[in-house]
Design a protein around this motif. Structure first.
Motif, PDB file in Angstrom:
ATOM      1  N   ALA A 138       0.753  -2.045   0.342  1.00 34.72           N
ATOM      2  CA  ALA A 138      -0.267  -0.110   0.230  1.00 34.72           C
ATOM      3  C   ALA A 138       0.674   1.456  -0.152  1.00 34.72           C
ATOM      4  CB  ALA A 138      -0.530   0.208   0.932  1.00 34.72           C
ATOM      5  N   ARG A 139       1.725   0.727   0.680  1.00 34.37           N
ATOM      6  CA  ARG A 139       2.638   2.509   1.047  1.00 34.37           C
ATOM      7  C   ARG A 139       3.498   2.867  -0.692  1.00 34.37           C
ATOM      8  NH1 ARG A 139       8.438   3.117   1.909  1.00 34.37           N
ATOM      9  NH2 ARG A 139       8.941   1.056   2.828  1.00 34.37           N
ATOM     10  N   ALA A 140       4.349   1.676  -1.131  1.00 35.04           N
ATOM     11  CA  ALA A 140       4.543   1.623  -2.097  1.00 35.04           C
ATOM     12  C   ALA A 140       3.871   1.977  -3.903  1.00 35.04           C
ATOM     13  CB  ALA A 140       5.073   0.467  -2.704  1.00 35.04           C
ATOM     14  N   VAL A 141       2.500   2.263  -3.501  1.00 33.81           N
ATOM     15  CA  VAL A 141       1.436   2.657  -4.266  1.00 33.81           C
ATOM     16  C   VAL A 141       0.673   3.953  -4.432  1.00 33.81           C
ATOM     17  CG1 VAL A 141      -1.266   2.084  -5.080  1.00 33.81           C
ATOM     18  CG2 VAL A 141       0.310   0.091  -4.551  1.00 33.81           C
ATOM     19  N   VAL A 253      -0.302  10.907   6.227  1.00 35.76           N
ATOM     20  CA  VAL A 253       0.848   9.491   6.399  1.00 35.76           C
ATOM     21  C   VAL A 253       2.112   9.841   5.850  1.00 35.76           C
ATOM     22  CG1 VAL A 253      -1.267   8.571   5.257  1.00 35.76           C
ATOM     23  CG2 VAL A 253       0.596   9.200   3.900  1.00 35.76           C
ATOM     24  N   ARG A 254       2.185   8.707   6.790  1.00 35.93           N
ATOM     25  CA  ARG A 254       4.448   8.574   6.544  1.00 35.93           C
ATOM     26  C   ARG A 254       4.194   7.753   5.303  1.00 35.93           C
ATOM     27  NH1 ARG A 254       3.995   7.196  11.921  1.00 35.93           N
ATOM     28  NH2 ARG A 254       5.091   4.929  11.276  1.00 35.93           N
ATOM     29  N   LEU A 255       5.897   8.517   4.329  1.00 40.81           N
ATOM     30  CA  LEU A 255       6.098   7.785   3.269  1.00 40.81           C
ATOM     31  C   LEU A 255       7.513   7.369   3.757  1.00 40.81           C
ATOM     32  CD1 LEU A 255       3.553   9.197   0.194  1.00 40.81           C
ATOM     33  CD2 LEU A 255       3.904   7.796   1.647  1.00 40.81           C
ATOM     34  N   GLY A 256       8.155   7.393   2.276  1.00 39.84           N
ATOM     35  CA  GLY A 256       9.805   6.894   2.751  1.00 39.84           C
ATOM     36  C   GLY A 256       9.603   5.182   3.505  1.00 39.84           C
ATOM     37  N   GLY A 257      11.133   5.223   3.978  1.00 38.80           N
ATOM     38  CA  GLY A 257      11.001   3.991   4.850  1.00 38.80           C
ATOM     39  C   GLY A 257      12.271   2.874   3.678  1.00 38.80           C
ATOM     40  N   ALA A 277       1.148   5.396   9.411  1.00 41.54           N
ATOM     41  CA  ALA A 277       1.747   4.584   8.834  1.00 41.54           C
ATOM     42  C   ALA A 277       0.349   4.265   7.707  1.00 41.54           C
ATOM     43  CB  ALA A 277       2.045   3.246   9.395  1.00 41.54           C
ATOM     44  N   VAL A 278       0.674   3.841   6.583  1.00 38.35           N
ATOM     45  CA  VAL A 278       0.107   3.726   5.835  1.00 38.35           C
ATOM     46  C   VAL A 278      -0.455   2.274   6.392  1.00 38.35           C
ATOM     47  CG1 VAL A 278       0.347   3.265   3.149  1.00 38.35           C
ATOM     48  CG2 VAL A 278       1.232   5.086   3.936  1.00 38.35           C
ATOM     49  N   ARG A 279      -1.719   1.877   5.788  1.00 44.28           N
ATOM     50  CA  ARG A 279      -2.662   1.015   5.614  1.00 44.28           C
ATOM     51  C   ARG A 279      -3.105   0.167   5.296  1.00 44.28           C
ATOM     52  NH1 ARG A 279      -3.495   3.157  10.840  1.00 44.28           N
ATOM     53  NH2 ARG A 279      -6.134   3.761   9.820  1.00 44.28           N
ATOM     54  N   ALA A 280      -2.501  -0.920   4.520  1.00 44.05           N
ATOM     55  CA  ALA A 280      -3.335  -1.730   3.317  1.00 44.05           C
ATOM     56  C   ALA A 280      -5.239  -1.835   4.238  1.00 44.05           C
ATOM     57  CB  ALA A 280      -2.852  -3.669   3.263  1.00 44.05           C
ATOM     58  N   GLY A 281      -6.273  -1.378   3.070  1.00 40.11           N
ATOM     59  CA  GLY A 281      -7.182  -1.942   4.127  1.00 40.11           C
ATOM     60  C   GLY A 281      -8.195  -0.478   4.340  1.00 40.11           C
ATOM     61  N   GLY A 283      -8.368   2.711   2.791  1.00 37.43           N
ATOM     62  CA  GLY A 283      -8.498   3.776   2.124  1.00 37.43           C
ATOM     63  C   GLY A 283      -7.842   4.948   1.615  1.00 37.43           C
ATOM     64  N   ASP A 284      -6.136   4.113   1.969  1.00 35.71           N
ATOM     65  CA  ASP A 284      -5.197   5.375   1.769  1.00 35.71           C
ATOM     66  C   ASP A 284      -4.828   6.015   0.223  1.00 35.71           C
ATOM     67  OD1 ASP A 284      -4.692   5.689   4.391  1.00 35.71           O
ATOM     68  OD2 ASP A 284      -3.516   4.740   5.080  1.00 35.71           O
ATOM     69  N   ILE A 285      -4.880   4.098  -0.368  1.00 33.92           N
ATOM     70  CA  ILE A 285      -4.519   4.051  -1.766  1.00 33.92           C
ATOM     71  C   ILE A 285      -5.990   4.628  -1.777  1.00 33.92           C
ATOM     72  CG2 ILE A 285      -4.451   2.714  -4.076  1.00 33.92           C
ATOM     73  CD1 ILE A 285      -3.134   0.845  -2.244  1.00 33.92           C
ATOM     74  N   ASP A 286      -6.825   5.251  -2.305  1.00 32.34           N
ATOM     75  CA  ASP A 286      -8.253   5.313  -3.027  1.00 32.34           C
ATOM     76  C   ASP A 286      -7.865   7.450  -2.895  1.00 32.34           C
ATOM     77  OD1 ASP A 286     -10.509   5.274  -4.355  1.00 32.34           O
ATOM     78  OD2 ASP A 286     -11.581   6.258  -2.458  1.00 32.34           O
ATOM     79  N   ARG A 287      -7.608   7.457  -1.220  1.00 34.35           N
ATOM     80  CA  ARG A 287      -7.343   8.816  -1.155  1.00 34.35           C
ATOM     81  C   ARG A 287      -6.095   9.371  -2.168  1.00 34.35           C
ATOM     82  NH1 ARG A 287      -6.573  11.038   3.805  1.00 34.35           N
ATOM     83  NH2 ARG A 287      -5.074   9.018   4.113  1.00 34.35           N
ATOM     84  N   ALA A 288      -5.230   8.882  -2.232  1.00 32.44           N
ATOM     85  CA  ALA A 288      -4.016   9.409  -3.504  1.00 32.44           C
ATOM     86  C   ALA A 288      -4.384   9.202  -4.736  1.00 32.44           C
ATOM     87  CB  ALA A 288      -2.935   8.676  -2.982  1.00 32.44           C
ATOM     88  N   VAL A 289      -5.439   8.751  -4.696  1.00 33.24           N
ATOM     89  CA  VAL A 289      -6.174   8.507  -6.714  1.00 33.24           C
ATOM     90  C   VAL A 289      -7.137   9.653  -6.708  1.00 33.24           C
ATOM     91  CG1 VAL A 289      -7.573   7.538  -8.425  1.00 33.24           C
ATOM     92  CG2 VAL A 289      -5.426   5.940  -6.851  1.00 33.24           C
TER      93      VAL A 289
END
Length: 327
Positions: A138-141, A253-257, A277-281, A283-289
Motif C-alpha cells: 500500500a505504501r509503495a502504491v 501519512v508517513r512515506l519513505g523508509g 503509517a500507510v495501511r492496507a484496506g 482507503g489510503d490508496i483511494d485517497r491518493a488516487v
C-alpha cells in the motif's frame, strides 16, 4: 486560432481522451519509442558517459524534432493543429492508467488477496513485491501515485505549455529514457548518466507545480507545506522529494523508509514523520488516487491558462510593434 487556444483546447481534449480510453494494450506510442530507443542502445552502448549522452540526444532530440516537424506541417490548419496537440497529449499522459493500476491493487488488498496485489505491483513500480507485506505494498502504491502524478501528467502539461507538441513529446521521451537507462546498475551507471540528469532538469518545474497544487487540492494544506519544507530535501531524488513529501502531508501519512529494488535494499528518509503509517484496506490508496486526479485537473487549468496569457501578451506586443512601424 492562436497558439494558446490550440494548446488549451488540444490538451483538454487529450486529457479527456485519456480519461475515456486510457492507454491501449497494444501499439502505444510510448512503447514504440521504447523499442526504438532499445534498438539505438544496441548500436551505441559503451560503458561511457559520452556514448550515453549521444543515445539521449538521438532519442530525445529526435522525438522533439519529430514533434516540431509535425507541428510545422499542420500550422496553417487550426483544426489539424488542435488534433495533433490532442493526440500528442493523449499519447504522453498516463493519469487514467495510473489510477486504474493503483485501484486494482487497492481492491486486491481490500479483499485480503496479498498475492494478487504482489502480482500487480510491477505494472505500477519497480519495487520487489515479494519483499513487501500488505502495508508495504500500500505504501509503495501511494508513493508511486504521487511520483507519477508529476511524471505522467503534470510535467508533460508544463512542457506542452512551454513548447507545444515538441515539448509534450520531448518530455515523455526524456522520462522514458530515464526509466530505461537512468538507474544505477553496473550496465547503466555511466551510460545512463546523461538521461538521468536530463530527466532531473526536465522534471524540476513539473515536480514543484505538482507539490504546489497538492497543497491546494489536498485535505491538509498546512501539513503538505510543512512536510514539503521539512523533508523534501532529504529524499535522494530532487523531484520525487517535493512531490512525495507534499502528498504525505496532504494525506496525513508517513512515506519513505526501507524499500527494495532489484534485490538492492535502500533506506530512505521518512517523509512526514508526524503522520500515521500507510495501511492496507484503510482507503489510503483511494485517497491518493483522488488527490492525483484533482492535481491533474488543476494542472491543466494552470498550464492552459499560462499558455493563453503568454499567447495574448505576445499578440498585444506584436500589434504594438506593427502599429509603431505604421504610425
Amino acid at each position: 486560432m492562436r497558439a494558446g487556444r490550440v494548446f488549451a483546447y488540444g490538451a483538454a481534449a487529450g486529457l479527456l481522451g485519456d480519461l475515456l480510453l486510457g492507454d491501449p494494450r497494444r501499439g502505444h506510442p510510448v512503447a514504440a519509442f521504447g523499442r526504438a530507443a532499445g534498438a539505438v542502445e544496441q548500436v551505441l552502448w559503451r560503458d561511457h558517459r559520452g556514448w550515453g549522452a549521444l543515445h539521449t540526444a538521438v532519442c530525445a532530440g529526435g522525438t522533439a524534432a519529430l514533434g516540431l516537424a509535425a507541428s510545422r506541417a499542420v500550422r496553417r490548419s487550426p483544426a489539424a493543429s488542435l488534433a495533433l496537440t490532442a493526440a500528442a497529449t493523449w499519447a504522453v499522459v498516463g493519469g487514467t492508467s495510473l489510477a486504474r493500476e493503483a485501484d486494482a491493487i487497492g481492491r486486491a488488498l481490500d479483499a485480503g488477496d496479498v498475492e494478487a496485489a504482489r502480482a500487480r505491483l510491477p505494472h505500477l513500480c519497480g519495487r520487489d513485491p515479494q519483499a513487501l507485506d500488505a502495508d508495504g505494498i500500500a505504501r509503495a502504491v501511494v508513493e508511486s501515485v504521487a511520483e507519477n502524478t508529476s511524471d505522467a501528467v503534470v510535467g508533460a502539461l508544463v512542457w506542452g505549455a512551454v513548447a507545444g507538441v515538441p515539448g509534450l513529446l520531448g518530455f515523455r521521451a526524456v522520462n522514458t529514457l530515464d526509466a530505461m537507462v537512468g538507474h544505477r546498475s553496473p550496465r547503466y551507471r555511466r551510460y545512463g548518466w546523461a538521461s538521468a540528469r536530463l530527466d532531473d532538469l526536465a522534471g524540476w518545474p513539473g515536480a514543484r507545480l505538482t507539490a504546489v497544487l497538492t497543497t491546494v487540492a489536498g485535505g491538509d494544506p498546512r501539513g503538505a507545506v510543512r512536510a514539503w519544507r521539512a523533508d523534501a530535501g532529504r529524499h535522494p531524488s530532487p523531484n520525487a522529494g517535493p512531490v512525495e513529501a507534499s502528498f504525505a502531508g496532504a494525506l496525513g501519512v508517513r512515506l519513505g523508509g526501507t524499500l527494495s529494488y532489484g534485490g538492492r535494499v535502500e533506506h530512505r528518509p521518512v517523509l512526514n514523520g508526524a503522520g500515521r503509517a500507510v495501511r492496507a484496506g484503510s482507503g489510503d490508496i483511494d485517497r491518493a488516487v483522488r488527490l492525483s486526479r484533482r492535481v491533474g485537473g488543476l494542472a491543466l487549468g494552470v498550464c492552459a491558462g499560462a499558455r493563453l496569457l503568454a499567447s495574448g501578451a505576445a499578440s498585444l506586443k506584436n500589434r504594438g510593434v506593427t502599429k509603431g512601424r505604421t504610425s
